[in-house]
Design a protein around this motif. Structure first.
Motif, short mmCIF file in Angstrom:
data_model
loop_
_atom_site.label_atom_id
_atom_site.label_comp_id
_atom_site.label_asym_id
_atom_site.label_seq_id
_atom_site.Cartn_x
_atom_site.Cartn_y
_atom_site.Cartn_z
N TYR A 1 -0.04 -8.23 -7.34
CA TYR A 1 -0.35 -7.12 -6.73
C TYR A 1 -2.32 -6.98 -5.40
O TYR A 1 -1.48 -6.82 -4.66
N THR B 1 -0.58 -9.23 -2.92
CA THR B 1 0.14 -8.85 -1.85
C THR B 1 -0.37 -7.22 -1.37
O THR B 1 -0.11 -6.88 0.06
N ASP C 1 0.61 -4.64 -2.10
CA ASP C 1 2.57 -3.87 -2.48
C ASP C 1 2.48 -4.33 -3.52
O ASP C 1 3.42 -4.96 -4.13
N GLN D 1 6.29 -6.04 -3.62
CA GLN D 1 5.59 -7.37 -3.47
C GLN D 1 5.59 -7.89 -4.25
O GLN D 1 5.78 -8.96 -4.33
N PRO E 1 4.37 -1.28 7.72
CA PRO E 1 4.45 -0.90 6.73
C PRO E 1 4.71 0.01 6.69
O PRO E 1 4.86 1.73 7.30
N THR E 2 4.93 1.25 5.25
CA THR E 2 5.82 2.04 5.10
C THR E 2 4.49 2.79 4.44
O THR E 2 3.01 2.51 4.00
N HIS F 1 1.28 4.26 1.50
CA HIS F 1 0.83 4.20 0.55
C HIS F 1 1.94 5.34 -0.81
O HIS F 1 1.49 6.56 -0.18
#
Length: 176
Positions: free
Chosen positions: A23, A26, A28, A31, A82-83, A85
């Motif tokens: 984490y 990445t 994310d 991911q 990107p999405t 958070h």
């Protein structure tokens, strides 16, 4: 004889720590899960040899870093959107300041190069020595020192609100 003898126990015992490292690399959660799963699948194929060598966790951590860098190189030409958070979990007694610091640090880390991020994760999150970090990244100790110095410098620029955290990093140790 089961070629995966000990592998399941290794994964159960070290999965959380390895997931945290993935984490941090990445930034994310999905991911990170994909990265860890990919690396563990490859590790399982070579488990008997890795277990015989005595330190499979070092192999897995190095594989996480190498695979993460490989993903970046393969995806470099692709455009990703990107999405938002994911929401905070609400567990623990986190104050608003701690959440802001954590978010600021996460955002600043994601703006560093992947190599600089890997150096900081290994040196300060996993508390690895310069030599261990150099071994895991396949570079010289001098490169680790200079990357650490550059990364900490960028963090000071990108997130000045984290000055207290960054003050704990020993500048003499990071000097080339």
């Amino acid at each position: 004889m089961d070629p995966y003898e000990g592998f399941r126990e290794f994964v159960r015992g070290r999965q959380q720590a390895l997931m945290r490292t993935a984490y941090l690399l990445t930034g994310d959660a999905p991911q990170a899960e994909d990265l860890l799963q990919t690396v563990l699948m490859r590790t399982a194929r070579h488990w008997r040899r890795l277990a015989a060598n005595g330190d499979p966790e070092a192999y897995v951590r190095k594989a996480l870093i190498n695979e993460h860098v490989s993903w970046y190189r393969r995806r470099r030409g692709r455009v990703e959107t990107p999405t938002a958070h994911p929401p905070e979990s609400g567990r623990g007694r986190d104050t608003g300041d701690e959440s802001l610091h954590r978010l600021a640090l996460r955002d600043a880390l994601l703006r560093l190069t992947r190599r600089q991020r890997a150096v900081l994760v290994l040196r300060f999150y996993e508390d690895r020595s310069i030599e261990e970090t150099a071994y895991l990244l396949g570079c010289s100790p001098g490169t680790v020192k200079s990357q650490t110095n550059h990364a900490l410098g960028w963090l000071r620029v990108l997130a000045p609100e984290l000055a207290d955290l960054l003050r704990d990093a020993d500048p003499q140790e990071a000097a080339p």
